[in-house]
Design an enzyme around this catalytic site. Structure first.
Site, short mmCIF file in Angstrom:
data_model
loop_
_atom_site.label_atom_id
_atom_site.label_comp_id
_atom_site.label_asym_id
_atom_site.label_seq_id
_atom_site.Cartn_x
_atom_site.Cartn_y
_atom_site.Cartn_z
N HIS A 1 0.88 1.47 -5.61
CA HIS A 1 -0.51 1.00 -5.55
C HIS A 1 -1.47 2.14 -5.86
O HIS A 1 -2.42 1.97 -6.65
CB HIS A 1 -0.81 0.42 -4.17
CG HIS A 1 -2.26 0.18 -3.91
ND1 HIS A 1 -3.00 -0.74 -4.61
CD2 HIS A 1 -3.13 0.77 -3.03
CE1 HIS A 1 -4.26 -0.73 -4.18
NE2 HIS A 1 -4.36 0.17 -3.21
N HIS B 1 0.83 -1.20 0.00
CA HIS B 1 0.00 0.00 0.00
C HIS B 1 0.87 1.26 0.00
O HIS B 1 0.87 2.04 0.95
CB HIS B 1 -0.97 -0.02 1.19
CG HIS B 1 -2.05 -1.02 1.05
ND1 HIS B 1 -1.91 -2.32 1.47
CD2 HIS B 1 -3.28 -0.94 0.48
CE1 HIS B 1 -3.01 -2.98 1.21
NE2 HIS B 1 -3.86 -2.18 0.60
#
Length: 906
Positions: free
Chosen positions: A580, A576
């Site tokens: 991403h 993350h």
């Protein structure tokens, strides 16, 4: 025959039934004409004369106690009484001549009726004494009431030398003029202590008699009758004294009997009046405390102003000459900065441990000026020393005479030449945690009396509100300081979180290729081979080619700085991260333009969706919402639901508020409000918990054939589903990309699981347990079935241009299913199924792959470039280079209706 007939008549008469007396009386009442006719015929002159002398009788009536005018107490009357606006009903009292003509019983009844409905203590006492004078034919009388605690009771002269003609004002003693008589001293003191009656024929012959009053007034006291007044419990509440019997000047036993009988009723009336007086005083005290509370809680912004208001209220409440407030140094609450002394309080064992940080002194005779003593003066002040004793003992202190207290005073207690301390009332001030934060000190009542128990109770209640007010004010000041610190911290954070000028200028001077040349319109887009700078260029290309920069007049340096700042505010977690976020934004760009959804949205909505995708995981820590709640992180304390998503949005706003980063600066106020609302909606929609709540409604709309989405509710639902589609879009990518991304996600999960094992001492769920990483294919199948297939199928039905995503996720499911089945065969062991040459070839191929990809820190995708569901593992070869992986990202495993576990990306 005659005899016989008479006998028969007599027998007949005797056989007739007789009427009872009640029946005869009832007959006569109902037949008054019969009485008149009977008397006319048979009434003799003597009988008629007797009847004429009879006076007409009146029906017997019960005593009508409620018919006399009286001062009955109602709510409205009580308030008027308290406010001093009560118009009293004048009782018609018979004059002395009429009273003297009455019998003892009639006189007694008249006098009791006179006091029965009176509730004012002063008026009642005056009536009692005047009635006593009438009843006993005495010259004058006095009434003493009991005051003080049980340990130190005394009598005070409420009314003195009352005569039949004296007024209440003439006889009433105030606090300044009242005579105090200790229990056991003098005639009245003896009667109060012994609860006995004293009848003296010659006062000057009794050693208990004090003739000082006679000397001052010239009056000659001869006989005295003194008797206690008791309440219903038998406790003495007062003493009544009558002087000089009229006539021979000696009170008889009959006088004692009448006196005692009357005082019994007086005790009841006096008790009721005192209870009423106490209720009035309590009401007034409560009103004053309520007014104090209003004032205390109105002034919350400045501690000095609050303390001054408190002191003025306290001085006015108890009518004292001087008032001081001492505040304890905050350091007494403990040293919270040192890790070894967390939540440890300093123990106070002596007055030397008490340090006052500040003090306030109000001396009305000094013009009502407030003084703030210096620290040096506080150390030597004897008044402050008394306050320190209160802190150490943690109990109130009431000193009636400071000169008699050896603990606090040796010699004279004069702190300055213009003021002399006599009595002191000191009360600790507590905060809401029941910790002493200060001391209220009152000195010398204006009337010269010491502080009594009522004063102590009042100041105790006063100190409760004072403590709350001071505590709240201190909390407010601390909050202001914390806000100032936060402002400074945000300023520093904003500086370091914002892209530096050289980063911005570098991006501004770069050539930005067309989005088509960068492959941004394709579903197969792969960012893995791209450099960090290329991702920034691609982001600018999306904003430029969608005409957002032009349509909303965004300065080029602002959009470049904002893009660099967003990238900078992503932590280097395994999955993350900025990559991403960039991929999610690229997928949004693709489904809008390639997927054919762009006609459904205006430019502002497209702007909000792309910005929301780039910001949707800002400052992600590599752990999920459940982990934040479990460890009770500050984020979990701030947000009750969608913990990380709310934080991502707040972080997004922080960047927008940083200088030179507001990409919405050219919008109107209405547009700005709308875009921020859409931005929040987009980011919060990435919480899969909300996705599950909304998916059913979205499916219903799609099944109904909705294509336009013009209604706001339906459009918001569509945008929420689009955010989920883009957030998990890695599942639709080509197999090589999907395989590597899946292992990045898994490693992020494993890192959270490692923390739960080592730091929390808990066993993580299977998907976060590094020891169960071989189950990844099976969990991926569950994730696709539960989350991905339903949403991508709905979007494929919504618009054919979105079908490639559904095809991609279906192909990847087949690949993960093949790996899961292969792992299952391996777990079951050799020999359980017939092994073919093709199986042996596949096993060999898998062993080679395993050797290359078995490291938990360096995971490579299977060696395959183009994968078809029906291809064997030997065809799965890839030239993609593996990357070093650092675990982190959040997942939750749930048991679906079937037996397959769901791996939920969150």
């Amino acid at each position: 025959m005659k005899v016989s007939n008479e006998t028969t008549e007599m027998e007949t008469v005797m056989e007739e039934p007789k009427m009872s007396g009640n029946e005869v009386e009832q007959f006569l009442l109902n037949n008054t004409e019969f009485i008149v006719e009977h008397l006319k015929k048979h009434g003799t002159p003597t009988l008629i004369k007797k009847i004429s002398d009879i006076k007409p009788s009146t029906p017997r009536k019960m005593p009508m106690f409620n018919t006399a005018p009286r001062n009955s107490i109602t709510t409205s009357m009580f308030k008027r009484y308290v406010e001093g606006n009560l118009t009293r009903i004048k009782q018609e009292r018979k004059n002395m001549t009429e009273l003297k003509k009455m019998s003892e019983a009639e006189l007694f009844t008249e006098l009791i009726k006179d006091i029965a409905t009176e509730l004012d203590v002063n008026v009642l006492c005056h009536k009692i004494l005047q009635n006593v004078n009438i009843l006993t034919k005495s010259d004058r009388s006095s009434l003493f009431l009991v005051r003080g605690s049980k340990e130190n009771r005394h009598l005070v002269s409420k009314l003195f030398d009352v005569t039949e003609t004296s007024t209440l004002q003439e006889s009433l003693h105030t606090e300044e003029t009242e005579i105090k008589v200790p229990f056991g001293r003098g005639i009245a003191g003896y009667v109060a202590q012994a609860k006995d009656t004293v009848n003296i024929t010659d006062a000057y012959e009794d050693p208990r008699f004090n003739n000082d009053i006679d000397k001052k007034t010239g009056y000659r006291t001869m006989s005295i009758l003194c008797m206690p007044i008791s309440n219903y419990e038998g406790e003495v509440i007062g003493v009544a004294q009558i002087i000089n019997k009229a006539g021979n000047g000696i009170f008889t036993v009959e006088d004692e009997r009448l006196f005692e009988k009357y005082l019994t009723f007086c005790g009841i009336g006096l008790t009721n009046a005192q209870l009423f007086e106490m209720s009035v005083m309590e009401y007034k005290r409560n009103q004053m405390l309520l007014n104090l509370a209003r004032g205390v809680f109105t002034e919350q912004t400045n501690l000095d102003k609050l303390i001054k208001k408190i002191m003025l209220d306290a001085q006015g409440l108890l009518k004292c000459e001087r008032c001081s407030v001492y505040l304890i140094d905050d350091s007494l609450e403990g040293d919270y900065n040192h890790p070894d002394h967390e939540h440890e309080e300093k123990k106070i064992t002596s007055t030397q441990d008490v340090v006052f940080s500040k003090a306030f002194d109000l001396y009305p005779r000094d013009g009502g000026n407030f003084h703030v003593p210096s620290a040096a003066l506080l150390k030597t002040s004897r008044n402050a020393e008394i306050a320190r004793h209160v802190v150490v003992a943690a109990v109130p202190l009431n000193i009636a005479d400071i000169t008699q207290e050896n603990d606090y005073c040796k010699g004279s207690f004069d702190e300055d030449q213009n003021f002399k301390t006599k009595s002191v009332l000191c009360m600790p001030i507590y905060n809401s945690d029941k910790k002493i934060i200060g001391v209220t000190q009152l000195i010398n009542k204006i009337n010269g009396n010491p502080f009594n128990e009522s004063d102590a109770n009042t100041i105790e209640a006063f100190s409760i509100f004072t403590g709350l007010g001071i505590h709240n004010c201190q909390m407010y000041e601390n909050a202001c300081k914390l806000m100032a610190k936060q402002s400074v911290a945000l300023e520093v954070l904003s500086y370091h979180a914002t892209a530096q000028n050289d980063e911005t200028e570098k991006l501004m001077t770069c050539d930005i290729p067309a989005a088509e040349n960068l492959g941004l319109y394709t579903y197969e887009f792969n960012d893995l081979p791209m450099s960090e700078d290329e991702t920034l260029k691609s982001t600018i290309a999306m904003f430029r080619d969608s005409n957002i920069i032009k349509n909303f007049r965004i300065p080029y340096d602002v959009i470049c700085r904002w893009t660099c700042s967003v990238k900078k505010n992503y932590r280097p977690v395994t999955y993350h991260n900025w990559r991403h976020a960039f991929n999610v934004a690229q997928t949004m760009f693709t489904i809008l333009y390639t997927g054919g959804l762009i006609p459904l949205f205006d430019d502002l909505e497209v702007f909000a969706l792309l910005a929301g995708c780039l910001c949707h995981d800002l400052d992600h820590r590599g752990t999920n919402n459940a982990f934040q709640v479990k460890v009770e992180s500050p984020l979990a304390m701030l947000y009750s639901t969608s913990v990380m998503e709310h934080h991502h949005f707040d972080h997004c706003i922080m960047i927008l508020n940083s200088e030179g980063n507001n990409i919405f600066q050219s919008l109107s106020s209405e547009e700005y409000r709308k875009v921020i609302k859409m931005l929040e909606h987009a980011i919060l929609s990435t919480d899969l918990a909300l996705y599950f709540k909304k998916r059913g409604d979205f499916k219903k709309i799609v099944d109904e054939g909705e294509k336009e989405f013009q209604e706001p509710i339906k459009k918001d639902l569509l945008k929420a589903m689009m955010m989920t589609v883009c957030d998990v879009a890695a599942i639709t990518k080509p197999w090589e990309v999907q395989y590597e991304v899946a292992h990045m996600v898994a490693n992020e999960f494993f890192e959270q699981g490692d923390i739960e094992k080592t730091q929390l001492g808990e066993k993580p769920i299977a998907m976060m347990d590094r020891d169960k990483q071989d189950e990844l294919p099976k969990m991926q199948v569950g994730f696709i079935d539960a989350i991905c297939i339903p949403v991508y199928k709905m979007f494929a039905e919504l618009n054919p241009g979105l079908e490639p995503m559904f095809v991609g996720v279906s192909n990847n499911r087949n690949n993960w299913q093949a790996l899961a089945e292969d792992n299952e065969r391996k777990i079951n062991g050799n020999g359980q199924a017939k092994t073919t040459e093709k199986d042996k070839e596949n096993e060999k191929e898998k062993d080679e792959i395993k050797e290359e990809n078995d490291s938990p820190q360096t995971i490579k995708p299977p060696r395959t470039s183009k994968v078809k569901p029906d291809q064997p593992l030997t065809a799965r070869k890839s030239s993609i280079k593996s990357k070093q992986i650092t675990p982190q990202k959040k997942v939750a495993i749930k048991e679906p209706k079937g037996k397959t576990k769901i791996c939920m990306l969150m």
